[in-house]
Motif scaffolding. Structure first.
Motif, PDB file in Angstrom:
ATOM      1  N   ILE A 167      23.926  12.587 -10.633  1.00 25.78           N
ATOM      2  CA  ILE A 167      24.686  11.987  -9.411  1.00 25.78           C
ATOM      3  C   ILE A 167      25.064  12.808  -8.347  1.00 25.78           C
ATOM      4  CG2 ILE A 167      25.161  10.218 -10.797  1.00 25.78           C
ATOM      5  CD1 ILE A 167      28.157  11.002 -11.311  1.00 25.78           C
ATOM      6  N   GLU A 168      24.784  14.086  -8.122  1.00 25.29           N
ATOM      7  CA  GLU A 168      25.206  15.108  -7.138  1.00 25.29           C
ATOM      8  C   GLU A 168      25.188  14.463  -5.943  1.00 25.29           C
ATOM      9  OE1 GLU A 168      22.928  18.722  -5.226  1.00 25.29           O
ATOM     10  OE2 GLU A 168      22.004  17.934  -6.893  1.00 25.29           O
ATOM     11  N   LYS A 169      24.372  13.595  -5.509  1.00 23.09           N
ATOM     12  CA  LYS A 169      24.351  13.250  -4.026  1.00 23.09           C
ATOM     13  C   LYS A 169      25.428  11.980  -3.908  1.00 23.09           C
ATOM     14  CE  LYS A 169      21.452  15.935  -1.992  1.00 23.09           C
ATOM     15  NZ  LYS A 169      22.083  16.679  -0.954  1.00 23.09           N
ATOM     16  N   MET A 170      25.412  11.351  -4.920  1.00 23.52           N
ATOM     17  CA  MET A 170      26.580  10.011  -5.166  1.00 23.52           C
ATOM     18  C   MET A 170      28.014  10.835  -4.998  1.00 23.52           C
ATOM     19  SD  MET A 170      25.200   7.610  -7.979  1.00 23.52           S
ATOM     20  CE  MET A 170      26.842   6.841  -8.206  1.00 23.52           C
ATOM     21  N   LEU A 200       0.674  -1.286  -0.018  1.00 24.34           N
ATOM     22  CA  LEU A 200       0.051  -0.004  -0.029  1.00 24.34           C
ATOM     23  C   LEU A 200       0.952   1.080  -0.009  1.00 24.34           C
ATOM     24  CD1 LEU A 200      -2.981  -0.976   2.502  1.00 24.34           C
ATOM     25  CD2 LEU A 200      -2.685  -1.231  -0.120  1.00 24.34           C
ATOM     26  N   LEU A 201       2.184   1.023  -0.276  1.00 20.04           N
ATOM     27  CA  LEU A 201       3.010   2.304  -0.085  1.00 20.04           C
ATOM     28  C   LEU A 201       2.836   3.157  -1.420  1.00 20.04           C
ATOM     29  CD1 LEU A 201       6.286   0.696   0.833  1.00 20.04           C
ATOM     30  CD2 LEU A 201       5.235   2.655   2.186  1.00 20.04           C
ATOM     31  N   THR A 202       2.629   4.247  -1.339  1.00 22.50           N
ATOM     32  CA  THR A 202       2.347   5.176  -2.484  1.00 22.50           C
ATOM     33  C   THR A 202       3.629   5.662  -3.237  1.00 22.50           C
ATOM     34  OG1 THR A 202       2.358   7.061  -1.313  1.00 22.50           O
ATOM     35  CG2 THR A 202       0.500   6.091  -1.105  1.00 22.50           C
ATOM     36  N   HIS A 203       3.250   6.114  -4.332  1.00 21.33           N
ATOM     37  CA  HIS A 203       4.518   6.822  -4.982  1.00 21.33           C
ATOM     38  C   HIS A 203       5.277   7.858  -4.368  1.00 21.33           C
ATOM     39  CE1 HIS A 203       6.915   8.198  -8.684  1.00 21.33           C
ATOM     40  NE2 HIS A 203       6.329   9.260  -8.185  1.00 21.33           N
ATOM     41  N   ASP A 204       4.626   8.542  -3.632  1.00 21.22           N
ATOM     42  CA  ASP A 204       5.292   9.787  -2.784  1.00 21.22           C
ATOM     43  C   ASP A 204       6.175   9.091  -1.595  1.00 21.22           C
ATOM     44  OD1 ASP A 204       4.722  11.964  -4.292  1.00 21.22           O
ATOM     45  OD2 ASP A 204       2.791  12.471  -3.133  1.00 21.22           O
ATOM     46  N   GLU A 205       5.418   7.941  -0.970  1.00 22.06           N
ATOM     47  CA  GLU A 205       6.238   7.253  -0.139  1.00 22.06           C
ATOM     48  C   GLU A 205       7.350   6.547  -0.564  1.00 22.06           C
ATOM     49  OE1 GLU A 205       2.651   6.762   3.104  1.00 22.06           O
ATOM     50  OE2 GLU A 205       2.824   5.215   1.468  1.00 22.06           O
ATOM     51  N   PHE A 206       7.441   5.975  -1.771  1.00 15.71           N
ATOM     52  CA  PHE A 206       8.476   5.294  -2.590  1.00 15.71           C
ATOM     53  C   PHE A 206       9.707   6.455  -2.762  1.00 15.71           C
ATOM     54  CE2 PHE A 206       6.184   1.445  -3.280  1.00 15.71           C
ATOM     55  CZ  PHE A 206       7.353   0.414  -2.995  1.00 15.71           C
ATOM     56  N   ARG A 207       8.950   7.720  -3.333  1.00 14.16           N
ATOM     57  CA  ARG A 207      10.138   8.749  -3.436  1.00 14.16           C
ATOM     58  C   ARG A 207      10.928   9.096  -2.198  1.00 14.16           C
ATOM     59  NH1 ARG A 207      10.009  12.399  -7.775  1.00 14.16           N
ATOM     60  NH2 ARG A 207      10.810  14.193  -6.623  1.00 14.16           N
ATOM     61  N   HIS A 208      10.157   9.229  -1.050  1.00 13.48           N
ATOM     62  CA  HIS A 208      10.904   9.656   0.308  1.00 13.48           C
ATOM     63  C   HIS A 208      11.839   8.280   0.626  1.00 13.48           C
ATOM     64  CE1 HIS A 208       8.227  12.901   0.367  1.00 13.48           C
ATOM     65  NE2 HIS A 208       8.832  13.295   1.406  1.00 13.48           N
ATOM     66  N   LEU A 209      11.470   7.259   0.152  1.00 10.03           N
ATOM     67  CA  LEU A 209      12.018   5.887   0.786  1.00 10.03           C
ATOM     68  C   LEU A 209      13.785   6.056  -0.126  1.00 10.03           C
ATOM     69  CD1 LEU A 209       9.634   3.058   1.058  1.00 10.03           C
ATOM     70  CD2 LEU A 209      11.541   3.742   2.697  1.00 10.03           C
ATOM     71  N   TYR A 210      13.473   6.231  -1.306  1.00 10.37           N
ATOM     72  CA  TYR A 210      14.507   6.347  -2.451  1.00 10.37           C
ATOM     73  C   TYR A 210      15.413   7.169  -2.120  1.00 10.37           C
ATOM     74  CZ  TYR A 210      17.224   5.034  -6.717  1.00 10.37           C
ATOM     75  OH  TYR A 210      18.261   4.944  -7.578  1.00 10.37           O
ATOM     76  N   PHE A 211      14.876   8.484  -2.610  1.00  8.37           N
ATOM     77  CA  PHE A 211      15.831   9.720  -2.368  1.00  8.37           C
ATOM     78  C   PHE A 211      16.235   9.818  -0.902  1.00  8.37           C
ATOM     79  CE2 PHE A 211      13.233  10.829  -6.278  1.00  8.37           C
ATOM     80  CZ  PHE A 211      14.436  10.132  -7.057  1.00  8.37           C
ATOM     81  N   GLY A 212      15.535   9.409  -0.003  1.00  5.31           N
ATOM     82  CA  GLY A 212      15.769   9.629   1.421  1.00  5.31           C
ATOM     83  C   GLY A 212      17.022   8.716   1.931  1.00  5.31           C
ATOM     84  N   TYR A 213      17.132   7.733   1.248  1.00  7.53           N
ATOM     85  CA  TYR A 213      18.230   6.846   1.503  1.00  7.53           C
ATOM     86  C   TYR A 213      19.687   7.469   1.454  1.00  7.53           C
ATOM     87  CZ  TYR A 213      20.594   2.355   2.015  1.00  7.53           C
ATOM     88  OH  TYR A 213      21.362   1.221   2.449  1.00  7.53           O
ATOM     89  N   PHE A 214      19.777   8.501   0.520  1.00  8.78           N
ATOM     90  CA  PHE A 214      20.952   9.475   0.444  1.00  8.78           C
ATOM     91  C   PHE A 214      21.395   9.918   1.891  1.00  8.78           C
ATOM     92  CE2 PHE A 214      19.678  10.294  -4.120  1.00  8.78           C
ATOM     93  CZ  PHE A 214      20.790   9.603  -4.545  1.00  8.78           C
ATOM     94  N   PHE A 215      20.462  10.205   2.828  1.00  7.63           N
ATOM     95  CA  PHE A 215      20.632  10.603   4.091  1.00  7.63           C
ATOM     96  C   PHE A 215      20.945   9.594   5.267  1.00  7.63           C
ATOM     97  CE2 PHE A 215      17.985  13.393   1.612  1.00  7.63           C
ATOM     98  CZ  PHE A 215      19.001  14.794   1.472  1.00  7.63           C
ATOM     99  N   GLN A 216      20.881   8.182   4.805  1.00 10.74           N
ATOM    100  CA  GLN A 216      21.004   7.437   6.007  1.00 10.74           C
ATOM    101  C   GLN A 216      22.565   7.104   6.023  1.00 10.74           C
ATOM    102  OE1 GLN A 216      18.046   6.638   7.460  1.00 10.74           O
ATOM    103  NE2 GLN A 216      17.645   8.060   5.798  1.00 10.74           N
TER     104      GLN A 216
END
Length: 226
Positions: free
Chosen positions: A214-217, A58-74
């Motif tokens: 690849i700015e965050k990379m 039930l994860l939404t597109h916006d939740e997946f966006r926060h998961l994927y791009f949020g991983y840069f900060f983990q």
């Protein structure tokens, strides 16, 4: 074999990827970082990751966006990441055919890799294919659901036509997963500003190449070298 797996999987499971021709939104990293750090936010990262690991469909597109791009900060994020089981898995990739006895070992290795890095797109795709071969369609669809939604997050981040609108990715490997998805081959790779540019054979495709932001990379690489 991997390209055939990707193409077959999309045919078998009816998965669609929606490339954004004119509508895309580049990730606002400051806003994402703020949301995923807020315990009261629906995008609070530990809760989102827990849902992903528990195969919440039930994860939404916006939740997946926060998961994927949020991983840069983990703290665990590593732009140089490679699967700890890459060597063993490659032995299976290189086989022309797989035996029934191979399935459980591949599933174990792929899931181990995903436990280390939940956005290992290559293993998600491979895992869905193996589950399908094994006859576990529910597990295959769950793995495909994750793969599909993560890919759509990447597609929603740009159009790849220039560096300013490049697709945002966590790993260089994700660039090649995208190309394999559409059976496209690159013949050159170069760094253009904060983008990775993959060039194609001139005149073979509608565009001569694709840009990936690849700015965050690059930021992560710089930190790791200090």
């Amino acid at each position: 074999m991997l390209k055939q797996i990707i193409l077959l999987l999309f045919l078998l499971l009816g998965i669609t990827i929606s490339a954004q021709e004119t509508s895309f939104i580049a990730p606002d990293y400051k806003a994402i970082e703020k949301e995923i750090s807020n315990k009261k936010s629906t995008y609070y990262y530990p809760k989102l990751m827990e849902r992903l690991i528990k195969n919440d469909t039930l994860l939404t597109h916006d939740e997946f966006r926060h998961l994927y791009f949020g991983y840069f900060f983990q703290p665990k994020y590593n732009a140089f990441w490679q699967s700890p089981d890459e060597k063993k898995l490659r032995e299976f990739y290189n086989k022309d055919t797989l035996g029934v006895a191979d399935y459980d070992e591949i599933i174990k290795l792929a899931n181990h890799s995903l436990s280390d890095f939940p956005f290992d797109l290559k293993q998600l795709n491979y895992l869905a294919y193996i589950y399908h071969l094994k006859g576990d369609e529910e597990a295959a669809k769950t793995a495909s659901y994750k793969f599909h939604n993560i890919m759509n997050v990447i597609f929603s981040s740009g159009d790849g036509k220039q560096c300013e609108t490049g697709f945002h990715v966590l790993l260089v490997e994700h660039e090649y997963v995208m190309l394999n998805l559409f059976d496209i081959k690159s013949n050159s790779q170069s760094l253009v500003d904060n983008c990775d540019y993959l060039g194609f054979e001139k005149g073979k495709y509608k565009v001569d190449g694709i840009y990936f932001n690849i700015e965050k990379m690059l930021e992560n690489e710089s930190k790791s070298l200090k």
